[in-house]
Design a protein around this motif. Structure first.
Motif, PDB file in Angstrom:
ATOM      1  N   SER A 148      -4.634   4.996  -0.350  1.00 45.46           N
ATOM      2  CA  SER A 148      -4.889   4.125  -1.500  1.00 45.46           C
ATOM      3  C   SER A 148      -5.159   2.705  -1.019  1.00 45.46           C
ATOM      4  N   GLN A 163       0.844  -1.193   0.000  1.00 41.46           N
ATOM      5  CA  GLN A 163       0.000   0.000   0.000  1.00 41.46           C
ATOM      6  C   GLN A 163       0.878   1.240   0.000  1.00 41.46           C
ATOM      7  N   ASP A 164       0.562   2.153  -0.905  1.00 41.51           N
ATOM      8  CA  ASP A 164       1.219   3.452  -0.894  1.00 41.51           C
ATOM      9  C   ASP A 164       0.523   4.343   0.131  1.00 41.51           C
ATOM     10  N   THR A 216      -7.043  -6.165  -5.786  1.00 38.78           N
ATOM     11  CA  THR A 216      -6.901  -4.874  -5.124  1.00 38.78           C
ATOM     12  C   THR A 216      -8.050  -4.746  -4.141  1.00 38.78           C
ATOM     13  N   ILE A 226     -10.433   0.406   2.397  1.00 35.33           N
ATOM     14  CA  ILE A 226      -9.188   1.138   2.624  1.00 35.33           C
ATOM     15  C   ILE A 226      -8.638   0.756   3.985  1.00 35.33           C
TER      16      ILE A 226
END
Length: 223
Positions: free
Chosen positions: A32, A27-28, A51, A55
């Motif tokens: 995101s 995860q950035d 994905t 979140i």
């Protein structure tokens, strides 16, 4: 490993003995969603599995907050894993920069089912039991075939020792709640030994606090 900027990397090596590749969650920062890959070698990102739609923010997780506050290695209370839905406890170690500010938190999960697998290796008498309870009397692990949780609607629900499927566990748990735990705490972790009745027979029982581990408030009971 969760960082203060919101980025995260997590690795699940799978069950012991499994031949499948590790699962990597990346995860950035900036809110995101995490991307999940399979990896067979370090740096392998050839196969994207999914994905996540939810979140994830490591900074909001109980293990991260506890380590950040304690500023040392600590263990979390038992909770439901975001990724697997399993009941886990987490060892969390804060990582700081050269100037002493928090860089992130390194963590490792231990599932309750894995603790029970270990407890089954504990040498007790042929008809004896050994189990771990938290301060509320909920099972953490047990040497019996019973898991410390029950699946209800796809969700793992914890089991109180007094509601165990095994009569000896129930009897020992009752003793612990009414006498063993109070005596043990008064002696600051010294073991407590007594005699109880289970299925009409006299049984030796003992309990001791798990001491010296930050964040862990458990007792081991043997009968």
């Amino acid at each position: 490993f969760g960082r203060e900027d919101g980025s995260f990397v997590g690795v699940d090596r799978g069950r012991p003995g499994a031949r499948s590749a590790a699962t990597v969650r990346l995860q950035d920062g900036g809110g995101s969603p995490r991307k999940i890959y399979t990896a067979r070698t370090p740096g392998d990102r050839m196969r994207l599995l999914e994905t996540e739609t939810r979140i994830y923010d490591a900074r909001d997780r109980v293990w991260y907050k506890l380590a950040k506050t304690a500023q040392r290695l600590t263990w979390s209370p038992i909770y439901v894993s975001f990724a697997s839905g399993a009941l886990v406890t987490t060892a969390a170690q804060p990582v700081t920069t050269a100037t002493g500010s928090l860089f992130g938190v390194l963590a490792a999960d231990v599932e309750l089912s894995e603790l029970s697998t270990f407890m089954k290796t504990v040498a007790v008498s042929a008809n004896g039991v050994a189990f771990i309870v938290d301060r509320d009397g909920m099972l953490v692990a047990s040497s019996t075939p019973e898991l410390p949780f029950r699946a209800e609607g796809g969700v793992q629900k914890r089991v109180a020792a007094r509601d165990s499927q095994f009569e000896l566990v129930r009897a020992a748990a009752q003793w612990w709640r009414t006498a063993g735990r109070a005596t043990e705490r008064a002696r600051d972790g010294s073991p407590t030994i007594a005699m109880i009745t289970s299925t009409g027979e006299q049984v030796d029982v003992a309990s001791r606090r798990v001491a010296g581990v930050e964040g862990i408030d458990w007792d081991i009971v043997v009968a």
